[in-house]
Scaffold this active site. Structure first.
Site, PDB file in Angstrom:
ATOM      1  N   TYR A 133       4.131   6.651  10.008  1.00 56.32           N
ATOM      2  CA  TYR A 133       3.290   5.505   9.645  1.00 56.32           C
ATOM      3  C   TYR A 133       4.108   4.429   8.916  1.00 56.32           C
ATOM      4  CZ  TYR A 133      -1.092   3.126   8.510  1.00 56.32           C
ATOM      5  OH  TYR A 133      -2.120   2.198   8.442  1.00 56.32           O
ATOM      6  N   HIS A 178       0.838  -1.201   0.000  1.00 57.69           N
ATOM      7  CA  HIS A 178       0.000   0.000   0.000  1.00 57.69           C
ATOM      8  C   HIS A 178       0.872   1.248   0.000  1.00 57.69           C
ATOM      9  CE1 HIS A 178      -4.243  -1.465   1.351  1.00 57.69           C
ATOM     10  NE2 HIS A 178      -3.696  -2.288   0.455  1.00 57.69           N
ATOM     11  N   LYS A 194       1.341   0.212  15.098  1.00 57.77           N
ATOM     12  CA  LYS A 194       2.754   0.131  15.485  1.00 57.77           C
ATOM     13  C   LYS A 194       3.124  -1.104  16.288  1.00 57.77           C
ATOM     14  CE  LYS A 194       3.996   3.431  13.271  1.00 57.77           C
ATOM     15  NZ  LYS A 194       4.740   2.991  12.094  1.00 57.77           N
ATOM     16  N   TYR A 200      -9.135   5.925   7.337  1.00 53.47           N
ATOM     17  CA  TYR A 200      -9.268   6.330   8.743  1.00 53.47           C
ATOM     18  C   TYR A 200     -10.286   7.466   8.782  1.00 53.47           C
ATOM     19  CZ  TYR A 200      -4.945   3.827   9.970  1.00 53.47           C
ATOM     20  OH  TYR A 200      -3.992   2.861  10.192  1.00 53.47           O
ATOM     21  N   PRO A 213      -3.961   0.819  18.774  1.00 55.32           N
ATOM     22  CA  PRO A 213      -3.728   0.279  17.428  1.00 55.32           C
ATOM     23  C   PRO A 213      -3.867   1.304  16.296  1.00 55.32           C
ATOM     24  CG  PRO A 213      -5.847  -0.438  18.255  1.00 55.32           C
ATOM     25  CD  PRO A 213      -5.179   0.282  19.378  1.00 55.32           C
TER      26      PRO A 213
HETATM   27  C1  PHB Z   1      -5.663  -3.969  10.765  1.00 57.26           C
HETATM   28  O1  PHB Z   1      -5.748  -4.215   9.531  1.00 57.26           O
HETATM   29  O2  PHB Z   1      -5.944  -4.826  11.645  1.00 57.26           O
HETATM   30  C2  PHB Z   1      -5.220  -2.598  11.212  1.00 57.26           C
HETATM   31  C3  PHB Z   1      -4.778  -1.693  10.255  1.00 57.26           C
HETATM   32  C4  PHB Z   1      -4.388  -0.412  10.651  1.00 57.26           C
HETATM   33  C5  PHB Z   1      -4.456  -0.065  11.994  1.00 57.26           C
HETATM   34  C6  PHB Z   1      -4.894  -0.988  12.953  1.00 57.26           C
HETATM   35  C7  PHB Z   1      -5.289  -2.258  12.564  1.00 57.26           C
HETATM   36  O3  PHB Z   1      -4.090   1.188  12.369  1.00 57.26           O
END
Ligand code: PHB
Ligand code: APR
Length: 388
Positions: free
Chosen positions: A382, A72, A294, A198, A290
């Site tokens: 990130y 990605h 990280k 997000y 989460p």
């Molecule tokens: C996930 O795909 O489980 C995931 C992706 C991004 C995040 C947290 C969890 O910030």
């Protein structure tokens, strides 16, 4: 039993450490309290930083990741508008890989069973003893019988609820809990976007992620004490749809939910990450909310740092990298804590937030999506902080 490095825990930290030590010709034994099916099934993280991808490839554990993982080059921040953060453009070419930690663990377990040292499932570490001696020991129980693993070093990769941390005397802890958690679902439906979304919404945060071109992974901010079963599938999809709303023709595809669970939110750091010949790595030493993806990547940084330090000592007799282990890891840990906290407070609607704080949140989002400098900070964090 006797080994050079006793590893407690077969999550990403313990399994990768065993692999790195094996490749360096250093023997280890991994003690894991749960069974293999539990470890391989436990749904948790899904994003690998560029550095993690490079470490897995270098350790000979990246073949299926390269075949099945999804590279990605960005994420979408969705609030009053949609804004794509372009990782390569902002970081000189870095991206991330979508490849679940369940798959990372499966790959590492297969390698360990095929080529590595003992990986003992259903074997619970009861205590770490003699950490401040040259011969630390792990007392453990297996098939109802107590035994002892004699080691030169012990690495606690046993997560937040493990036993290793309690063997570090006089530790300092730094902690923050949040008044909300994430209700996460797995659904058999193609992701409704080709990258992660997000979303910051007045009703609460939502995240669109994925596991494959046909499996979606989505999260909803919920009150911290939410019972996942109290949310029907229809209510989950309705709420997700509201929080991902846009003023264009984008729509959220629905499908059968195959798993749902609530993840609590916590920021936590234990200092130091070492006592004598006992070292802590991964969630045993630190927890991040989460939001910044990280957790697994920090665990990777810790075990790479330990393996590098022990290899250095084996080659030169010098303890200097082992002595620097805690400080080296903590510098990266605190950067990830800062980023995870920032992403969490940027995107979640905190219960009881004042109108001023709501406006501040929108101003932060406006800044990140209109200033290359602010957006670069997010993209650099990130895609990952350098290891060691
Ligand atoms: C996930 O795909 O489980 C995931 C992706 C991004 C995040 C947290 C969890 O910030
Ligand atoms: N004895 C043996 N094993 C134990 C004990 C014990 N006393 N206590 C815990 N364990 C095992 C758990 O069953 C688990 O498999 O230790 C392992 C710890 O694994 P994780 O909790 O996944 O921690 P870590 O390997 O540090 O991974 C860190 O990866 O799973 C992602 O995002 C997640 O932040 C997490 C990151």
């Amino acid at each position: 039993m006797r080994t050079t490095v006793g590893i407690i825990g077969a999550g990403p930290a313990g399994l990768l450490l065993a692999r790195l030590l094996h490749n360096a010709g250093i023997d280890s034994v991994v003690l894991e309290s749960r069974d293999r099916a539990y470890v391989e099934r436990r749904q948790r993280a899904g994003i690998l930083e560029q550095g993690t991808v490079d470490v897995l490839r270098g350790a000979g554990a990246g073949e299926r990741m390269d075949r099945e993982g999804l590279r990605h080059d960005g994420i979408e921040l969705r609030f009053a508008r949609r804004h794509r953060v372009d990782f390569p453009a902002l970081t000189g070419g870095r991206s991330v890989m979508v490849y679940a930690q369940t798959e990372v663990c499966k790959d590492l377990i297969a390698l360990q069973l095929k080529e590595g040292g003992p990986l003992l499932f259903e074997t619970e570490a009861l205590a770490v003893e003699g950490a401040d001696t040259q011969r630390p020991r792990v007392r453990f129980r297996r098939e109802g019988v107590e035994d002892v693993l004699e080691c030169d070093y012990v690495v606690g990769c046993d997560g937040y609820w493990g036993v290793a941390r309690s063997a570090v005397p006089d530790g300092r802890t730094f902690e923050r809990t949040y008044p909300f958690g994430w209700l996460g679902i797995l659904a058999d439906v193609a992701p409704s976007h080709d990258e992660l979304v997000y979303a910051r919404h007045d009703r609460g945060f939502a995240l669109l992620s994925m596991r494959s071109p046909s499996v979606s992974r989505l999260y909803l901010q919920v009150p911290a004490d939410t019972d996942a079963d109290s949310w029907s599938d229809e209510r989950i999809w309705d709420e997700l749809e509201r929080r991902f709303e846009t003023d264009d023709d984008w729509s959220l595809r629905r499908g059968p939910i195959t798993q749902k669970s609530v993840t609590p939110m916590r920021s936590y750091v234990h200092e130091p990450m070492r006592h004598g010949r006992l070292f802590l790595a991964g969630d045993a030493a630190h927890i991040v909310p989460p939001t910044g993806a990280k957790g697994l990547n920090l665990a990777v940084g810790d075990v790479v740092t330990f393996a590098r330090a022990l290899t250095h000592r084996t080659a030169t007799g010098s303890e200097d990298l082992l002595d620097a282990y805690s400080a080296t890891c903590l510098r990266r840990v605190w950067q990830a804590e800062r980023f995870s906290y920032d992403m969490t407070t940027l995107l979640h609607t905190a219960p009881g937030a004042t109108p001023f704080e709501d406006r501040l949140q929108l101003a932060r989002l406006d800044r990140i999506t209109s200033s290359r400098a602010a957006e670069t900070d997010l993209a650099e964090a990130y895609t990952g902080f350098p290891i060691g």
